[in-house]
Design an enzyme around this catalytic site. Structure first.
Site, PDB file in Angstrom:
ATOM      1  N   HIS A  34       0.938  -0.737   0.284  1.00 13.06           N
ATOM      2  CA  HIS A  34      -0.010   0.017  -0.107  1.00 13.06           C
ATOM      3  C   HIS A  34       0.411   0.709  -0.220  1.00 13.06           C
ATOM      4  O   HIS A  34       0.962   2.203  -0.804  1.00 13.06           O
ATOM      5  CB  HIS A  34      -0.770   0.287   0.966  1.00 13.06           C
ATOM      6  CG  HIS A  34      -1.780  -0.829   1.522  1.00 13.06           C
ATOM      7  ND1 HIS A  34      -1.813  -2.252   2.231  1.00 13.06           N
ATOM      8  CD2 HIS A  34      -2.767  -1.516   0.450  1.00 13.06           C
ATOM      9  CE1 HIS A  34      -2.425  -2.940   2.568  1.00 13.06           C
ATOM     10  NE2 HIS A  34      -3.345  -1.831   1.775  1.00 13.06           N
ATOM     11  N   LYS A 146      -0.720  -6.432  -8.111  1.00 11.47           N
ATOM     12  CA  LYS A 146      -1.230  -7.383  -7.181  1.00 11.47           C
ATOM     13  C   LYS A 146      -2.469  -8.341  -7.275  1.00 11.47           C
ATOM     14  O   LYS A 146      -2.431  -9.659  -7.406  1.00 11.47           O
ATOM     15  CB  LYS A 146      -0.903  -6.921  -5.663  1.00 11.47           C
ATOM     16  CG  LYS A 146      -2.096  -8.032  -4.907  1.00 11.47           C
ATOM     17  CD  LYS A 146      -0.664  -9.453  -3.953  1.00 11.47           C
ATOM     18  CE  LYS A 146      -2.088 -10.332  -3.450  1.00 11.47           C
ATOM     19  NZ  LYS A 146      -2.548  -9.670  -2.688  1.00 11.47           N
TER      20      LYS A 146
HETATM   21  P1  AMP Z   1      -6.551  -4.159  -0.281  1.00 10.07           P
HETATM   22  O1  AMP Z   1      -6.231  -3.068   0.475  1.00 10.07           O
HETATM   23  O2  AMP Z   1      -5.832  -4.997  -0.317  1.00 10.07           O
HETATM   24  O3  AMP Z   1      -7.534  -3.529  -0.825  1.00 10.07           O
HETATM   25  O4  AMP Z   1      -5.115  -2.846  -1.563  1.00 10.07           O
HETATM   26  C1  AMP Z   1      -5.709  -1.598  -2.062  1.00 10.07           C
HETATM   27  C2  AMP Z   1      -4.414  -1.818  -2.852  1.00 10.07           C
HETATM   28  O5  AMP Z   1      -3.330  -2.013  -2.714  1.00 10.07           O
HETATM   29  C3  AMP Z   1      -4.930  -2.441  -4.327  1.00 10.07           C
HETATM   30  O6  AMP Z   1      -4.720  -1.401  -5.269  1.00 10.07           O
HETATM   31  C4  AMP Z   1      -4.324  -3.942  -4.206  1.00 10.07           C
HETATM   32  O7  AMP Z   1      -3.989  -4.418  -6.003  1.00 10.07           O
HETATM   33  C5  AMP Z   1      -2.850  -3.119  -4.090  1.00 10.07           C
HETATM   34  N1  AMP Z   1      -1.402  -3.669  -3.327  1.00 10.07           N
HETATM   35  C6  AMP Z   1      -2.184  -4.816  -1.808  1.00 10.07           C
HETATM   36  N2  AMP Z   1      -0.904  -5.587  -1.897  1.00 10.07           N
HETATM   37  C7  AMP Z   1      -0.067  -5.108  -2.673  1.00 10.07           C
HETATM   38  C8  AMP Z   1       0.839  -5.398  -2.833  1.00 10.07           C
HETATM   39  N3  AMP Z   1       1.922  -6.971  -2.083  1.00 10.07           N
HETATM   40  N4  AMP Z   1       2.253  -4.670  -3.667  1.00 10.07           N
HETATM   41  C9  AMP Z   1       1.607  -3.857  -4.398  1.00 10.07           C
HETATM   42  N5  AMP Z   1       0.357  -3.236  -4.268  1.00 10.07           N
HETATM   43  C10 AMP Z   1      -0.693  -4.189  -3.695  1.00 10.07           C
END
Ligand code: AMP
Length: 280
Positions: A34, A146
């Site tokens: 994030h 991801k």
């Molecule tokens: P989430 O909180 O899981 O909904 O993720 C929020 C954002 O962070 C989304 O755009 C995800 O794709 C991104 N994200 C989550 N994990 C990763 C990671 N390991 N590397 C890069 N971006 C990520």
């Protein structure tokens, strides 16, 4: 850093921000993945807005929603340290007040891969992303590679509904052993955590085969399955080699593609992917 709990508060804060505004939607429990999105937004924009909202409508299982990790005070400290301008932390009632009736559905590309295994997931994503874009009105929005299918779906949504913003994609951030960072990783048992890097190792084995000249779609998928078969703790839900935009499953000789998988380790469902492209 301004912390906003209502749409009205966020709109007021947004009106005072200098342009261009970058926006990073998250479900919180922030990790270095994030934060990479936030840093990229900081680099490219005059102001950055982050949302923290565990969106109930994109969860297909009540137990996953209930066990999703949360720590808003810690998240706010991390975002403050990075110099974020405004954070939007709405309640479920603020986003979905009584009488809410609208659903945004992107067709076809949401019915495969994650969509096939998580019914309604992308309707929830498309609807909440539409709402967040309308509330925050960013110039750029940041998403992680991801969640590769989410990127494809959100790009389609932005093009189809003429949102006046640019989608920026940030590479997957990984642990030193290759495991893609995910808020769900904290739910792994110590044994599960030890097994988890095999997911990326399996994808990497197929990518190595690709780099060595293997072009047959099914043999590349089989590479992934063969590596994961060694670990009884991992239950593979799907492995896919699909067209990177249409997400149609590829057969025969492939020139490029999105190699992705979902797997269960103990009771935790993890996803990961690599893009196969270019010549050696
Ligand atoms: P989430 O909180 O899981 O909904 O993720 C929020 C954002 O962070 C989304 O755009 C995800 O794709 C991104 N994200 C989550 N994990 C990763 C990671 N390991 N590397 C890069 N971006 C990520």
């Amino acid at each position: 850093m301004i912390v906003c709990y209502t749409v009205a508060e966020l709109r007021k804060a947004r009106a005072r921000l200098p342009a261009p505004v970058g926006f990073v939607p998250t479900m919180g429990y922030l990790h270095a993945g994030h934060l990479a999105l936030v840093r990229q937004s900081k680099l490219e924009n005059a102001a950055t807005v982050v949302s923290i909202f565990v969106n109930p409508t994109q969860f297909d299982r009540a137990d996953d929603l209930a066990s999703y990790p949360r720590d808003v005070p810690r998240d706010l400290r991390l975002l403050e340290d990075l110099g974020v301008d405004a954070v939007f932390v709405p309640s479920a009632d603020e986003m979905y007040p009584p009488g809410f009736k609208t659903l945004v559905r992107v067709q076809e590309i949401t019915e495969v891969l994650e969509g096939a295994h998580r019914p309604g997931h992308f309707d929830g994503v498309a609807t909440v992303v539409t709402k967040l874009f309308n509330i925050v009105q960013p110039d750029r929005a940041y998403f992680g590679q991801k969640d590769a299918q989410q990127v494809v779906v959100v790009k389609r949504l932005v093009a189809d509904l003429n949102f006046p913003l640019e989608i920026r994609v940030v590479p997957t951030v990984r642990e030193p052993d290759g495991l893609a960072l995910s808020s769900r990783n904290v739910r792994l048992t110590p044994e599960g955590r030890r097994a988890a890097p095999l997911l990326f190792r399996a994808l990497s084995a197929a990518r190595d085969a690709w780099l060595a000249g293997e072009r047959d779609a099914e043999r590349l998928r089989e590479r992934v399955r063969a590596v994961l078969a060694k670990e009884p703790r991992i239950r593979l839900e799907y492995v896919s080699l699909a067209h990177p935009e249409t997400l149609e499953e590829l057969e025969g000789e492939v020139s490029r593609g999105l190699l992705s998988l979902a797997a269960w380790i103990d009771d935790v469902r993890l996803i990961d992917n690599v893009v196969l492209e270019g010549e050696v």
